[in-house]
Design a protein around this motif. Structure first.
Motif, PDB file in Angstrom:
ATOM      1  N   UNK A  71     -92.337   6.259  12.532  1.00 57.51           N
ATOM      2  CA  UNK A  71     -92.944   6.493  11.422  1.00 57.51           C
ATOM      3  C   UNK A  71     -93.715   5.646  10.886  1.00 57.51           C
ATOM      4  N   UNK A  72     -95.267   5.871  10.825  1.00 59.72           N
ATOM      5  CA  UNK A  72     -96.344   4.688  10.645  1.00 59.72           C
ATOM      6  C   UNK A  72     -96.269   4.617   8.868  1.00 59.72           C
ATOM      7  N   UNK A  73     -96.801   3.624   8.822  1.00 63.58           N
ATOM      8  CA  UNK A  73     -97.156   3.283   7.149  1.00 63.58           C
ATOM      9  C   UNK A  73     -98.137   4.377   6.773  1.00 63.58           C
ATOM     10  N   UNK A  74     -98.130   4.551   5.500  1.00 70.28           N
ATOM     11  CA  UNK A  74     -98.546   5.852   5.117  1.00 70.28           C
ATOM     12  C   UNK A  74    -100.228   5.612   4.931  1.00 70.28           C
ATOM     13  N   UNK A  75    -101.049   6.506   5.441  1.00 71.06           N
ATOM     14  CA  UNK A  75    -102.347   6.061   5.476  1.00 71.06           C
ATOM     15  C   UNK A  75    -103.263   7.002   4.349  1.00 71.06           C
ATOM     16  N   UNK A  76    -102.442   7.643   3.464  1.00 71.27           N
ATOM     17  CA  UNK A  76    -103.062   8.247   2.503  1.00 71.27           C
ATOM     18  C   UNK A  76    -101.952   9.462   2.079  1.00 71.27           C
ATOM     19  N   UNK A  77    -102.406  10.289   0.870  1.00 74.10           N
ATOM     20  CA  UNK A  77    -101.945  11.435   0.249  1.00 74.10           C
ATOM     21  C   UNK A  77    -102.878  12.583   0.328  1.00 74.10           C
ATOM     22  N   UNK A 119    -109.904   7.491   5.210  1.00 73.44           N
ATOM     23  CA  UNK A 119    -108.519   7.304   4.732  1.00 73.44           C
ATOM     24  C   UNK A 119    -108.017   5.832   5.187  1.00 73.44           C
ATOM     25  N   UNK A 120    -106.922   5.521   4.375  1.00 68.63           N
ATOM     26  CA  UNK A 120    -106.449   4.006   4.592  1.00 68.63           C
ATOM     27  C   UNK A 120    -105.616   3.555   5.547  1.00 68.63           C
ATOM     28  N   UNK A 121    -106.348   3.933   7.097  1.00 67.34           N
ATOM     29  CA  UNK A 121    -105.711   3.540   8.141  1.00 67.34           C
ATOM     30  C   UNK A 121    -105.443   2.025   8.308  1.00 67.34           C
ATOM     31  N   UNK A 122    -104.123   1.627   8.896  1.00 63.66           N
ATOM     32  CA  UNK A 122    -103.957   0.161   8.777  1.00 63.66           C
ATOM     33  C   UNK A 122    -104.594  -0.342  10.182  1.00 63.66           C
ATOM     34  N   UNK A 123    -105.355  -1.443  10.104  1.00 62.12           N
ATOM     35  CA  UNK A 123    -105.806  -2.037  11.187  1.00 62.12           C
ATOM     36  C   UNK A 123    -104.970  -2.346  12.405  1.00 62.12           C
ATOM     37  N   UNK A 124    -103.543  -2.934  11.989  1.00 63.44           N
ATOM     38  CA  UNK A 124    -102.641  -3.096  13.009  1.00 63.44           C
ATOM     39  C   UNK A 124    -101.842  -2.045  13.425  1.00 63.44           C
ATOM     40  N   UNK A 125    -102.191  -0.964  13.366  1.00 62.95           N
ATOM     41  CA  UNK A 125    -101.440   0.123  13.930  1.00 62.95           C
ATOM     42  C   UNK A 125    -102.296   0.874  14.641  1.00 62.95           C
ATOM     43  N   UNK A 126    -102.223   1.027  16.127  1.00 60.91           N
ATOM     44  CA  UNK A 126    -102.780   1.591  17.056  1.00 60.91           C
ATOM     45  C   UNK A 126    -102.969   3.217  16.973  1.00 60.91           C
TER      46      UNK A 126
END
Length: 440
Positions: free
Chosen positions: A174-180, A413-420
């Motif tokens: 489950x990835x880090x949340x990228x937004x709500x 959205x807040x997409x983590x750079x370290x998550x492909x």
């Protein structure tokens, strides 16, 4: 001579005061139907609300009847006008305010207290006439989907499909949340709905992409005042173009887009929403609340939306061809929204849903809203008639609906750079499997 002039002036002033005292109240109270006063009421009393409820009961008894459902549009118009004539005779609505807008299928009127109302000649359930059955391409559920399947699938484009099929296992799937996100679903009450299963599917899929998605199926006016809690707000509701008359001695007309909710009017709510009703920020159609652009302008007058992306699926959100109305978009942008998307003209149901699906998928994959929208248009067409004809449709509606973006096309959205993208898509597949398993 000077004293005589003063006496004449005093006599003229006295006559003017007498005429004002006698004629003004008569003009304001004429026919129990009257005209909209230039000076609007500032407070809605319990008596005003009770009178509106009396009128609403008569309207909903008509529009909710089996007989009304079976009527032709012309017969509905005749019945609506007859009902409003009776309400005007009772002094519950203003006779001079009754106006028929056959093009948009609404008979508008003003309650005695000054609140705006209307009767839809096309019932909300029938607005699905804007749906084109695209056959076996997966864009529309079978007619009995609500009875035989708790969840239905949406088609994936090749880039999303390839990412989903990437099998690079990650233990913390489950990835880090990228937004709500919030889906404000007000097309229907979800019971036996052919639409809702698709939105349930999209919610589960986007959850798996890391976009925490709230589904609101009982949208209220209060809910629409709290959209600032989310990064992405999706307005999935019916829309219309509402025309009404106003003015005491000189009649004017105004037309503006509205969003229809499924929230029913009550005496208590009318009192609570009194200021907004009298200010015409809220109106009532078939006894249900609807919002105008001024509702959002007032609710977010301090800029509380703060960088939220607003995506509206409602018909005529931006008016119609040759009469584009940007008031909804302008109100939301003034309220702090970073980007607003909405349609000009009535839009086909399946096209609208498909555009939403593809746009949000690519937004969740890290693209800007501008790029995500461009991908959706490349996939499904610049407008709904292009899509319709490509599906083999032969009788398109009169004016093509097209989606317009206002504000910042680089919003994301807040997409983590370290998550492909592959890892996020794999997590989406795992989450979706769980959703499908729990729904089975």
């Amino acid at each position: 001579m000077k004293e005589q002039r003063h006496r004449i002036l005093c006599a003229v002033c006295a006559l003017a005061l007498v005429l004002t005292a006698v004629l003004a109240p008569a003009a304001w109270a004429a026919d129990g139907a009257g005209e909209v006063q230039d000076t609007a009421k500032s407070t809605l009393t319990t008596g005003d609300a009770a009178e509106m409820q009396q009128a609403d009961a008569a309207v909903t008894a008509l529009t909710g009847s089996d007989e009304y459902e079976q009527m032709s549009r012309e017969e509905r118009l005749t019945s609506a006008l007859a009902e409003l004539d009776e309400l005007a005779r009772k002094g519950l609505v203003r006779r001079d305010s009754i106006r028929t807008d056959e093009e948009n299928g609404i008979v508008s009127f003003t309650y005695r207290c000054g609140v705006l109302g209307g009767i839809l000649l096309t019932l909300p359930d029938e607005l699905d006439e804007m749906t084109f059955d695209a056959g076996d391409n997966g864009l529309r559920a079978p007619r009995d989907i609500a009875q035989r399947a708790p969840c239905t699938e949406m088609p994936l484009t090749d880039d999303v499909r390839q990412a989903v099929e990437a099998r690079q296992y990650r233990e913390n799937a489950l990835p880090e949340a990228i937004g709500r996100a919030a889906i404000y679903y007000a097309f229907d009450n979800t019971v036996n709905s052919s639409r809702f299963p698709y939105y349930s599917y999209m919610q589960g899929f986007w959850e798996g992409m890391g976009l925490r998605t709230m589904m609101n199926t009982r949208v209220t006016l209060s809910d629409l005042r709290r959209m600032n809690k989310y990064d992405l707000c999706i307005l999935s509701a019916h829309g219309a173009y509402y025309t009404y008359s106003y003015g005491t001695f000189r009649k004017h007309t105004r037309t503006e887009p509205i969003i229809l909710l499924t929230e029913a009017s009550t005496l208590y709510k009318d009192i609570i929403y009194g200021f907004d009703l009298l200010a015409h920020r809220i109106i009532k159609l078939n006894g249900l609340y609807c919002v105008t652009a001024d509702f959002f302008r007032n609710a977010y007058r301090s800029g509380q939306l703060s960088n939220t992306i607003i995506y509206s699926e409602t018909c005529e959100f931006l008016g119609v061809t040759n009469s584009v109305d940007e008031s909804m978009a302008e109100a939301l942008l003034a309220g702090g929204a970073r980007t607003v998307l909405g349609y000009v003209n009535n839009v086909y149901t399946v096209y609208s849903r498909s555009m939403l699906w593809d746009t949000v998928n690519h937004l969740a994959m890290g693209q800007t809203i501008g790029r995500a929208l461009a991908h959706a248009k490349d996939t499904y067409g610049e407008n709904d008639i292009i899509w319709y004809t490509e599906q083999g449709g032969r009788r398109p509606h009169a004016a093509a609906a097209y989606l317009v973006l206002y504000g910042d096309e680089d919003a994301r959205l807040n997409v983590p750079e370290n998550f492909s993208l592959e890892e996020r898509a794999e997590a989406a597949e795992d989450m979706l499997a769980d959703v499908l398993e729990s729904a089975a």
